[in-house]
Scaffold this motif. Structure first.
Motif, PDB file in Angstrom:
ATOM      1  N   LEU A 238      25.012  32.948-121.790  1.00  0.00           N
ATOM      2  CA  LEU A 238      24.606  34.166-121.957  1.00  0.00           C
ATOM      3  C   LEU A 238      23.639  34.669-121.061  1.00  0.00           C
ATOM      4  O   LEU A 238      23.684  35.693-120.654  1.00  0.00           O
ATOM      5  N   ASN A 239      22.679  33.644-120.788  1.00  0.00           N
ATOM      6  CA  ASN A 239      21.654  33.967-119.670  1.00  0.00           C
ATOM      7  C   ASN A 239      22.227  34.354-118.209  1.00  0.00           C
ATOM      8  O   ASN A 239      21.877  35.273-117.517  1.00  0.00           O
ATOM      9  N   ALA A 242      23.746  37.875-118.618  1.00  0.00           N
ATOM     10  CA  ALA A 242      22.655  38.730-118.720  1.00  0.00           C
ATOM     11  C   ALA A 242      22.099  38.958-117.280  1.00  0.00           C
ATOM     12  O   ALA A 242      21.779  40.234-117.016  1.00  0.00           O
ATOM     13  N   THR A 243      22.027  38.025-116.504  1.00  0.00           N
ATOM     14  CA  THR A 243      21.278  38.251-115.336  1.00  0.00           C
ATOM     15  C   THR A 243      22.184  38.392-114.115  1.00  0.00           C
ATOM     16  O   THR A 243      21.978  38.667-113.003  1.00  0.00           O
TER      17      THR A 243
ATOM     18  N   TYR B  47      22.324  42.354-129.718  1.00  0.00           N
ATOM     19  CA  TYR B  47      22.827  42.945-128.755  1.00  0.00           C
ATOM     20  C   TYR B  47      22.702  44.352-128.636  1.00  0.00           C
ATOM     21  O   TYR B  47      23.420  45.238-128.741  1.00  0.00           O
ATOM     22  N   THR B 251      28.618  41.231-117.373  1.00  0.00           N
ATOM     23  CA  THR B 251      28.764  42.055-118.509  1.00  0.00           C
ATOM     24  C   THR B 251      28.846  43.712-118.090  1.00  0.00           C
ATOM     25  O   THR B 251      28.223  43.850-117.015  1.00  0.00           O
ATOM     26  N   SER B 254      25.220  46.256-119.180  1.00  0.00           N
ATOM     27  CA  SER B 254      24.082  46.271-118.850  1.00  0.00           C
ATOM     28  C   SER B 254      24.062  46.969-117.436  1.00  0.00           C
ATOM     29  O   SER B 254      22.910  47.244-116.557  1.00  0.00           O
TER      30      SER B 254
END
Lengths: 315, 315
Positions: A238-239, A242-243, B47, B251, B254
């Motif tokens: 997930l990190n 996200a990054t 989220y 993703t 984001s």
């Protein structure tokens, strides 16, 4: 010639026939040969030499004088002071090298330093510049910074204009790392507190990267080169999403002759001028005679050293 | 307008003021809106919507008719049939969209299919083409192939000329996946036996990737997009080094407005012509009325479906 040879998991000094260069190869009369983590793995039987290289003579780098050239290689190379990364066979009095893999050693550099340059600086440059694309002003985290690749990486990143956080196990290396160009020096336990980094040059492995994954900036690039501190890590997917960070791993050793030539060409172009003008240096932890290779390997395996361990070779 | 709203962890249908377009935005009168895994995560409170989008109206994609345009948007857009990926707010009768994020829906495509196109196909195209650089003749492994992104990915990879291994939990989807273009369909337990792959589009997460990491070809690219099957994985760093593979996560949600516009421009250029000529389709698992959003989310959370779940919106 004399060579360090792996026999039944032990190092011996053995007499061997001297190598004969192929059409596009040279023989180097070795004066110094660095020790690398891969040598220890090869000694343990878990990292065999790539095809086409000596199967039982370790050594991934050396420096010396060109003593023979193949049919298609210009004779002007004879007698030149050179160093090189090789697939194996460097820890001997003579070593075969593809002619296009040579780096010319600057005049003022001594043999012990020259013998420890090629693998560390080539690996660090390839990881930081070619793989990670480190740019001026970016923040880079270098784990295992006290070792051969680590001390090379700190210098290269500093010359690129990056901000360097160097991680070292030892309390006594902080000043030496700052002298090489580190902006910040920390121990493993302090990684969580450093803020975000754009690039991680991972020379330790799981023990460090499990912490470093929590300080990745958006679009961070992680290049994994060493795993002495564990090769299995708990990765937070997930990190990573996200990054939008990227993880990649690399070894020089497994690359084709053509790929290595390209990597070395970049080193010759971008690093050798800095080396020739004393803007890069090879910190030496200790030197040993070739005959004392076993003791040198034991010393290499112990933590706490700073820089390279190099075998010196009499000719 | 009417909107699905998250209130204390539950979905309600609520009356809200209709949105007013900013200078470079349009309002779409929504006819259909797909459900995505991110909606369930948002409902669970883990989220949140990105800044600038409705905080409590879920929905990342919809299709409908442009009903109002901002000051700087050409009036010719009024009345056009469009679909779009948005940062949130799609599960309502009206939805704001930046004008440059629109995709025109081909004439022959019905609303339910149009409502499930944008997120799945944009995500799959960005992952396979832009992130992983999938090329003709390469082998790609698609996990979670029966879902919205998975069924889109199988079609896109097939149109690119790749060899596709599709992984599905369900025994009953193999034929349907082959009809979309999968060359090989397997269950999770069979991953170890498929031979090396050049690209992994990871839509399941740790449960699948822990197995897939063992079948990476040299220079494989792994793009992680979904982690419903676990977000922590035991990564083998030595294997990453040996294969010189690259892992990255991504993703759409984001990304900045400009980044999204670039992604959507590629979809409009490369995918919409295929969609318009019936070479791509949106498999629909089931449709629900907007008022039945809670039931639709429950259905989405259950395994075993094939393709998208879409909410239909009366105007």
């Amino acid at each position: 010639m004399q060579a360090v040879v792996i026999q039944e998991g032990k190092l011996q000094i053995v007499e061997r026939d001297a190598p004969v260069p192929g059409p596009d190869e040279v023989v180097v009369a070795v004066r110094a040969a660095g020790i690398n983590a891969a040598d220890l793995l090869q000694l343990q039987g878990i990292y065999p030499a790539p095809p086409g290289w000596p199967v039982d003579i370790p050594g991934l780098e050396m420096a010396g004088i060109v003593s023979a050239v193949g049919r298609d290689v210009h004779e002007a190379l004879l007698g030149r002071r050179v160093c090189a990364v090789v697939g194996g066979g460097a820890q001997a009095t003579h070593c075969l090298v593809p002619a296009e893999h040579l780096t010319f050693v600057p005049e003022q550099v001594g043999w012990s330093e020259a013998g420890g340059f090629a693998e560390a600086f080539t690996t660090a440059h390839d990881g930081l510049v070619t793989q990670a694309g480190l740019r001026e002003g970016e923040r880079v985290l270098v784990s295992g910074a006290s070792g051969g690749v680590g001390t090379a990486a700190v210098q290269i990143a500093n010359r690129l204009g990056a901000h360097i956080t160097a991680v070292t196990r030892s309390d006594v290396h902080h000043e030496a790392l700052r002298a090489l160009g580190a902006d910040e020096t920390i121990t493993l336990g302090e990684v969580a507190g450093i803020g975000h980094v754009d690039v991680v040059l991972e020379l330790v492995g799981a023990a460090h990267l499990a912490l470093a994954q929590k300080v990745l900036a958006p679009f961070a690039r992680v290049v994994i080169i060493g795993v002495g501190g564990g090769s299995r890590m708990d990765l937070d997917l997930l990190n990573l999403m996200a990054t939008r960070a990227t993880l990649t791993g690399s070894t020089l050793r497994s690359r084709s002759r053509q790929e290595k030539a390209e990597v070395i060409a970049r080193v010759n172009e971008e690093l050798v001028p800095l080396w020739a003008s004393d803007q890069l240096r090879v910190p030496l932890a200790q030197t040993f005679e070739l005959a004392d290779a076993a003791a040198a390997y034991e010393h290499f395996a112990r933590p706490g050293k700073f820089g390279k361990i190099v075998l010196l070779v009499e000719q």
